[in-house]
Design a protein around this motif. Structure first.
Motif, PDB file in Angstrom:
ATOM      1  N   ILE A  27       3.783   8.435  -9.885  1.00  0.00           N
ATOM      2  CA  ILE A  27       2.351   8.734 -10.001  1.00  0.00           C
ATOM      3  C   ILE A  27       2.005   8.283 -11.424  1.00  0.00           C
ATOM      4  O   ILE A  27       2.359   8.957 -12.392  1.00  0.00           O
ATOM      5  N   GLN A  62       1.950  20.091  -9.767  1.00  0.00           N
ATOM      6  CA  GLN A  62       2.563  19.331  -8.665  1.00  0.00           C
ATOM      7  C   GLN A  62       3.132  20.246  -7.570  1.00  0.00           C
ATOM      8  O   GLN A  62       2.412  21.061  -7.051  1.00  0.00           O
ATOM      9  N   SER A  63       4.426  20.143  -7.286  1.00  0.00           N
ATOM     10  CA  SER A  63       4.968  20.870  -6.127  1.00  0.00           C
ATOM     11  C   SER A  63       5.027  22.382  -6.297  1.00  0.00           C
ATOM     12  O   SER A  63       5.277  23.087  -5.318  1.00  0.00           O
ATOM     13  N   GLU A 157      -2.691   9.809  -7.915  1.00  0.00           N
ATOM     14  CA  GLU A 157      -1.840  10.034  -6.728  1.00  0.00           C
ATOM     15  C   GLU A 157      -2.515   9.516  -5.462  1.00  0.00           C
ATOM     16  O   GLU A 157      -1.829   9.040  -4.550  1.00  0.00           O
ATOM     17  N   ASN A 164       3.557   9.888   1.487  1.00  0.00           N
ATOM     18  CA  ASN A 164       3.029  11.131   2.076  1.00  0.00           C
ATOM     19  C   ASN A 164       2.176  10.818   3.310  1.00  0.00           C
ATOM     20  O   ASN A 164       2.203  11.571   4.288  1.00  0.00           O
ATOM     21  N   TYR A 188      -3.686  18.086   0.008  1.00  0.00           N
ATOM     22  CA  TYR A 188      -2.354  18.120  -0.613  1.00  0.00           C
ATOM     23  C   TYR A 188      -2.377  17.511  -2.021  1.00  0.00           C
ATOM     24  O   TYR A 188      -1.842  18.079  -2.979  1.00  0.00           O
ATOM     25  N   CYS A 192      -1.772  19.430  -5.721  1.00  0.00           N
ATOM     26  CA  CYS A 192      -0.740  18.960  -6.655  1.00  0.00           C
ATOM     27  C   CYS A 192      -1.333  18.642  -8.031  1.00  0.00           C
ATOM     28  O   CYS A 192      -0.618  18.650  -9.030  1.00  0.00           O
ATOM     29  N   TYR A 240      14.779  21.423  -3.437  1.00  0.00           N
ATOM     30  CA  TYR A 240      15.149  20.326  -2.523  1.00  0.00           C
ATOM     31  C   TYR A 240      16.674  20.228  -2.384  1.00  0.00           C
ATOM     32  O   TYR A 240      17.315  21.225  -2.081  1.00  0.00           O
TER      33      TYR A 240
HETATM   34  N1  GLN Z   1       2.551  15.205  -5.599  1.00  0.00           N
HETATM   35  C1  GLN Z   1       3.960  14.969  -5.590  1.00  0.00           C
HETATM   36  C2  GLN Z   1       4.374  14.177  -4.343  1.00  0.00           C
HETATM   37  O1  GLN Z   1       3.878  14.410  -3.293  1.00  0.00           O
HETATM   38  C3  GLN Z   1       4.682  16.284  -5.669  1.00  0.00           C
HETATM   39  C4  GLN Z   1       6.174  16.134  -5.625  1.00  0.00           C
HETATM   40  C5  GLN Z   1       6.929  17.153  -6.439  1.00  0.00           C
HETATM   41  O2  GLN Z   1       6.414  17.771  -7.366  1.00  0.00           O
HETATM   42  N2  GLN Z   1       8.207  17.256  -6.166  1.00  0.00           N
HETATM   43  O3  GLN Z   1       5.172  13.303  -4.406  1.00  0.00           O
END
Ligand code: GLN
Length: 304
Positions: A27, A62-63, A157, A164, A188, A192, A240
């Protein structure tokens, strides 16, 4: 507990480490962040606020926003939500498409991108103006009406969201996305791009440490049973394909974001946030993980 003394030690130890991580660049707007930014904030249920460094500077969450969107969705829906997204660790990168194909479009959990996109779809179906509602929810749990998005990160983004979009298309082909792909993707990307400081994030995360109650304003946002479940998903899926490593080294539930933030909680004790933009290969803040590992080592307490 001498939290300020412990945080000062963590700061001193962290600053002499060489950081091998890299700031997220997929991004483009995120690539402009100064890699030396470093802040930490701990909000203790019993004794208040502690912190150091860039703890009051806002960054792209973000996530980490996936925890807020899941929480909002869980205030609106009951168990049927988990028919469309599972609660198992994926063992794959956050933006992976692989499992979706052979698991019929049902994402492993709400914290990988596919799962967060299903949650976004659920919010689009369940509420009018979900972007504003999610922002308002974040403001409410932080007790701060000035929380907002960074429009440059949002635009950036938007121009780089092909992966995505492909996750959404694949899930829609299995019938697990009900709304228009552009609308869901927009929500989404919007969530973020919310910006918060370490202090603000630790304040928002107090609901996860304090059985669903904001503490500062004494608002019961969600039930203790649902908080238990969200914390369990953070523990098993918050990082993750590094969720096991984070549990092994830190021993707390938490959630990371590619902006370099990590928010974590010790149930009944505190909420804590670290920000350091360089990420390890799994997309989690390298120094942030180190700082939290030192926190549970120096305090002698984790949930295990
Ligand atoms: N906006 C990011 C994405 O969709 C969020 C990913 C993250 O923070 N791991 O890739």
């Amino acid at each position: 507990m001498q939290y300020q003394q412990i945080l000062d030690t963590i700061k001193a130890e962290s600053l002499i480490r060489s950081n091998t991580g890299e700031v997220a660049s997929y991004i483009p707007e995120l690539a402009k962040i100064d890699p030396d930014k470093f802040g930490m904030h701990l909000y203790c249920i019993n004794s208040g606020h502690y912190g150091f460094g860039n703890e009051d500077e806002r960054f792209s969450i973000q996530s980490i926003s996936k925890v807020f969107s899941l929480t909002l969705a869980m205030t609106l829906l009951e168990d049927e939500l988990f028919e469309r997204v599972d609660v198992e660790p994926s063992g794959d990168p956050f933006n992976s498409l692989i499992q979706l194909e052979y698991e019929n479009g049902i994402p492993r959990n709400p914290f990988i991108n596919a799962g967060a996109l299903v949650i976004a779809d659920i919010l689009v179906s369940a509420i009018e103006n979900p972007k504003q509602k999610l922002l308002d929810f974040t403001r409410k749990i932080t007790g701060n009406p000035t929380i907002d998005i960074n429009p440059k990160v949002y635009d950036s983004e938007k121009k780089h969201s092909h992966r995505n979009a492909s996750l959404l298309n694949l899930m829609k082909s299995f019938g697990n996305i009900k709304n228009d792909i552009e609308t869901v993707l927009d929500l989404y990307i919007y969530q973020c791009s919310i910006e918060m400081s370490c202090r603000e994030l630790a304040t928002a995360f107090m609901i996860y440490a304090n059985a669903g109650n904001t503490l500062s304003d004494n608002i019961q946002v969600i039930s203790p049973r649902k908080i238990k479940r969200i914390n369990a998903i953070m523990q098993t899926c918050g990082f993750y394909d590094e969720a096991g490593e984070f549990t092994f080294r830190v021993g707390l539930p938490g959630k990371s974001g590619v902006g370099g933030g990590i928010a974590s909680i010790h149930p009944g004790q505190y909420a804590v946030t670290v920000w350091s933009p360089p990420l390890n290969v799994k997309g989690n803040s390298e120094l942030g993980m180190y700082a939290l590992e030192r926190l549970t080592t120096l305090t002698g307490f984790s949930i295990f």
